[in-house]
Design a protein around this motif. Sequence first.
Motif, PDB file in Angstrom:
ATOM      1  N   VAL A  92       7.582 -12.049 -18.502  1.00  0.00           N
ATOM      2  CA  VAL A  92       8.482 -12.792 -18.615  1.00  0.00           C
ATOM      3  C   VAL A  92       8.358 -13.946 -19.521  1.00  0.00           C
ATOM      4  CG1 VAL A  92       9.747 -14.956 -17.106  1.00  0.00           C
ATOM      5  CG2 VAL A  92       9.059 -12.704 -15.857  1.00  0.00           C
ATOM      6  N   SER A  93       9.654 -14.129 -20.369  1.00  0.00           N
ATOM      7  CA  SER A  93       9.572 -15.152 -21.401  1.00  0.00           C
ATOM      8  C   SER A  93       9.131 -14.646 -22.892  1.00  0.00           C
ATOM      9  CB  SER A  93       9.109 -16.569 -21.133  1.00  0.00           C
ATOM     10  OG  SER A  93       7.626 -16.257 -21.352  1.00  0.00           O
ATOM     11  N   VAL A  94       8.474 -13.403 -22.616  1.00  0.00           N
ATOM     12  CA  VAL A  94       8.144 -12.634 -23.820  1.00  0.00           C
ATOM     13  C   VAL A  94       9.330 -11.498 -24.265  1.00  0.00           C
ATOM     14  CG1 VAL A  94       6.452 -11.059 -24.853  1.00  0.00           C
ATOM     15  CG2 VAL A  94       5.552 -12.984 -23.665  1.00  0.00           C
ATOM     16  N   ASP A  95       9.539 -10.702 -23.275  1.00  0.00           N
ATOM     17  CA  ASP A  95      10.505  -9.612 -23.577  1.00  0.00           C
ATOM     18  C   ASP A  95      11.605  -9.587 -22.460  1.00  0.00           C
ATOM     19  OD1 ASP A  95       8.954  -8.800 -21.602  1.00  0.00           O
ATOM     20  OD2 ASP A  95       8.666  -6.804 -22.234  1.00  0.00           O
ATOM     21  N   CYS A  96      11.679 -10.550 -21.682  1.00  0.00           N
ATOM     22  CA  CYS A  96      12.678 -10.750 -20.376  1.00  0.00           C
ATOM     23  C   CYS A  96      12.870 -11.996 -19.900  1.00  0.00           C
ATOM     24  CB  CYS A  96      12.237  -9.419 -19.430  1.00  0.00           C
ATOM     25  SG  CYS A  96      10.975  -9.627 -18.636  1.00  0.00           S
ATOM     26  N   ASP A  97      13.775 -12.275 -19.109  1.00  0.00           N
ATOM     27  CA  ASP A  97      13.767 -13.531 -18.101  1.00  0.00           C
ATOM     28  C   ASP A  97      13.652 -13.070 -16.862  1.00  0.00           C
ATOM     29  OD1 ASP A  97      15.152 -15.143 -20.093  1.00  0.00           O
ATOM     30  OD2 ASP A  97      16.766 -13.846 -19.949  1.00  0.00           O
ATOM     31  N   ASP A  98      13.554 -11.795 -16.542  1.00  0.00           N
ATOM     32  CA  ASP A  98      13.021 -11.353 -15.158  1.00  0.00           C
ATOM     33  C   ASP A  98      12.647 -10.143 -15.141  1.00  0.00           C
ATOM     34  OD1 ASP A  98      12.446 -11.777 -12.228  1.00  0.00           O
ATOM     35  OD2 ASP A  98      14.666 -11.635 -11.755  1.00  0.00           O
ATOM     36  N   ILE A  99      11.885  -9.682 -13.861  1.00  0.00           N
ATOM     37  CA  ILE A  99      11.206  -8.331 -13.934  1.00  0.00           C
ATOM     38  C   ILE A  99      11.725  -7.801 -12.545  1.00  0.00           C
ATOM     39  CG2 ILE A  99       9.295  -6.675 -13.744  1.00  0.00           C
ATOM     40  CD1 ILE A  99       7.977  -8.910 -15.477  1.00  0.00           C
TER      41      ILE A  99
ATOM     42  N   VAL B 121       0.718 -17.969 -28.284  1.00  0.00           N
ATOM     43  CA  VAL B 121       2.160 -18.019 -28.246  1.00  0.00           C
ATOM     44  C   VAL B 121       3.012 -16.824 -28.143  1.00  0.00           C
ATOM     45  CG1 VAL B 121       4.052 -18.939 -29.933  1.00  0.00           C
ATOM     46  CG2 VAL B 121       1.945 -20.254 -29.897  1.00  0.00           C
ATOM     47  N   LYS B 122       2.505 -15.835 -28.751  1.00  0.00           N
ATOM     48  CA  LYS B 122       3.337 -14.626 -28.815  1.00  0.00           C
ATOM     49  C   LYS B 122       3.436 -13.831 -27.431  1.00  0.00           C
ATOM     50  CE  LYS B 122       3.396  -9.973 -31.219  1.00  0.00           C
ATOM     51  NZ  LYS B 122       2.750  -9.172 -32.192  1.00  0.00           N
ATOM     52  N   HIS B 123       2.538 -14.129 -26.596  1.00  0.00           N
ATOM     53  CA  HIS B 123       2.453 -13.380 -25.366  1.00  0.00           C
ATOM     54  C   HIS B 123       2.644 -14.484 -24.281  1.00  0.00           C
ATOM     55  CE1 HIS B 123       1.581  -9.333 -27.066  1.00  0.00           C
ATOM     56  NE2 HIS B 123       0.627 -10.078 -27.676  1.00  0.00           N
ATOM     57  N   ASP B 124       2.672 -15.766 -24.577  1.00  0.00           N
ATOM     58  CA  ASP B 124       3.057 -16.744 -23.540  1.00  0.00           C
ATOM     59  C   ASP B 124       1.836 -16.877 -22.626  1.00  0.00           C
ATOM     60  OD1 ASP B 124       4.534 -18.605 -22.415  1.00  0.00           O
ATOM     61  OD2 ASP B 124       5.044 -17.455 -20.852  1.00  0.00           O
ATOM     62  N   ILE B 125       0.693 -17.029 -23.458  1.00  0.00           N
ATOM     63  CA  ILE B 125      -0.725 -17.240 -22.550  1.00  0.00           C
ATOM     64  C   ILE B 125      -0.904 -18.540 -22.543  1.00  0.00           C
ATOM     65  CG2 ILE B 125      -3.061 -16.453 -22.498  1.00  0.00           C
ATOM     66  CD1 ILE B 125      -1.051 -13.933 -22.011  1.00  0.00           C
ATOM     67  N   SER B 126      -1.039 -19.163 -21.400  1.00  0.00           N
ATOM     68  CA  SER B 126      -1.260 -20.685 -21.390  1.00  0.00           C
ATOM     69  C   SER B 126      -2.788 -20.728 -21.449  1.00  0.00           C
ATOM     70  CB  SER B 126      -0.804 -20.993 -19.860  1.00  0.00           C
ATOM     71  OG  SER B 126      -1.709 -20.409 -18.826  1.00  0.00           O
ATOM     72  N   ASP B 127      -3.269 -21.878 -21.719  1.00  0.00           N
ATOM     73  CA  ASP B 127      -4.390 -22.300 -21.680  1.00  0.00           C
ATOM     74  C   ASP B 127      -5.308 -21.878 -20.479  1.00  0.00           C
ATOM     75  OD1 ASP B 127      -4.357 -23.207 -24.357  1.00  0.00           O
ATOM     76  OD2 ASP B 127      -4.192 -25.264 -23.969  1.00  0.00           O
ATOM     77  N   GLU B 128      -4.693 -22.169 -19.289  1.00  0.00           N
ATOM     78  CA  GLU B 128      -5.174 -21.720 -17.942  1.00  0.00           C
ATOM     79  C   GLU B 128      -5.658 -20.212 -17.991  1.00  0.00           C
ATOM     80  OE1 GLU B 128      -4.251 -22.209 -13.246  1.00  0.00           O
ATOM     81  OE2 GLU B 128      -2.908 -23.025 -14.711  1.00  0.00           O
ATOM     82  N   LEU B 129      -4.453 -19.439 -18.255  1.00  0.00           N
ATOM     83  CA  LEU B 129      -4.518 -18.125 -18.229  1.00  0.00           C
ATOM     84  C   LEU B 129      -5.812 -17.580 -19.212  1.00  0.00           C
ATOM     85  CD1 LEU B 129      -3.952 -15.410 -17.195  1.00  0.00           C
ATOM     86  CD2 LEU B 129      -1.849 -15.265 -18.740  1.00  0.00           C
ATOM     87  N   LEU B 130      -5.791 -18.274 -20.249  1.00  0.00           N
ATOM     88  CA  LEU B 130      -6.920 -17.880 -21.272  1.00  0.00           C
ATOM     89  C   LEU B 130      -8.182 -18.192 -20.799  1.00  0.00           C
ATOM     90  CD1 LEU B 130      -7.744 -17.069 -24.000  1.00  0.00           C
ATOM     91  CD2 LEU B 130      -7.437 -19.417 -24.920  1.00  0.00           C
TER      92      LEU B 130
END
Length: 349
Positions: free
Chosen positions: A149-156, A317-326
């Motif tokens: 979500v937010s990388v290639d779609c709005d919903d799954i 940024v490219k994959h919408d990976i937050s600092d928390e997820l990292l």
Amino acid sequence: MRGSRMRQLIILIGISGSGKSTIAKEQEKVKQNTKRISSDELRLQLYGTLSEGNQHNARVFEIMNKTVFKELEEKDAIVYYDATNLSRKRRAHLYQEAKRRFTDVKVICQVVFCNPELAKLRQTYRIGDEAVPNDVIERQFMNLQVPRVSVDCDDIVLSGECWFDKGEVIAHRVRLTLRALVYYATDAFKPLLKLNYAPHESKWHTESIDVHILAVNNTAVQRYEAKDTSSFLAAAFHDLGKGYVKNRGINFGTSHYLTHEAVGAQILLNAIHCFGDLLELDKEECLEAVERVYQHMIAHQIRNGNWSEKTIKKWQVKHDISDELLINLLKFAEIDALCSIPVKEEGPA
């Protein structure tokens, strides 16, 4: 009432023979303003045969995209983008272009699950070049990249086969071992999971695949907070793709397990499809667990110092990976590495 709905672009994702076209055709019949745009039909229309059309994919998808955006000009249009759509990068490009053109469009990635063995069986009922070779089906399954979500779609949206029997599942993190998942799997899917009862035959692992998965599970139980179900899911599913990709496709004749993370993420996404409501997680938490599985090999690259800080930020940024997820990915990579027993290098005589 016309005009009351948003435009919708539904990107179907699935291997050949999964039933994507059947789903889209059924929706086209029952829903107003619904249109299916098929890559295969375009190949036939433009080049006469699928085999010839496959030689001109760039042109096929250029025309397909133009047709899709033309259909979306209708205010309440629903457009099904009917192709395998395995690549997240390609879907992301389509998503970004759709959002650029239409501020009110909702882009949905609909995953249509299919056991690759069933997909192969379905090819036997197809004629001529409509039948997709078995090795292509296998490569497709190995390379299906889960949506984000937010990388290639709005919903799954999840659809198609369930590979686990919800009626049998007791969805408790401690029970989600390989042995338990094999037990809960449908009879048709058990053989794929059982492929993980095998040696790694890799310099990074002297332990077998199943032993490594169990060790990661056990270590996760010891280290993670009791309620951190997302982390337990990642531990249980992160390497479930290794058995399937071993010595297959790009890995044939090697000791590599390339794309195993994509298969593991796909299996976890299917488990959520089958019994996600029993996991006591909301949808966002479930999808984060899937992303941890999908990205866990990149976390090893970061942990080992192979990526610069600038590269890491671009990837986030490219994959919408937050600092928390990292941070969670790096914690998991530490456990994964801890549970690996590499071959000892012999010192000088």
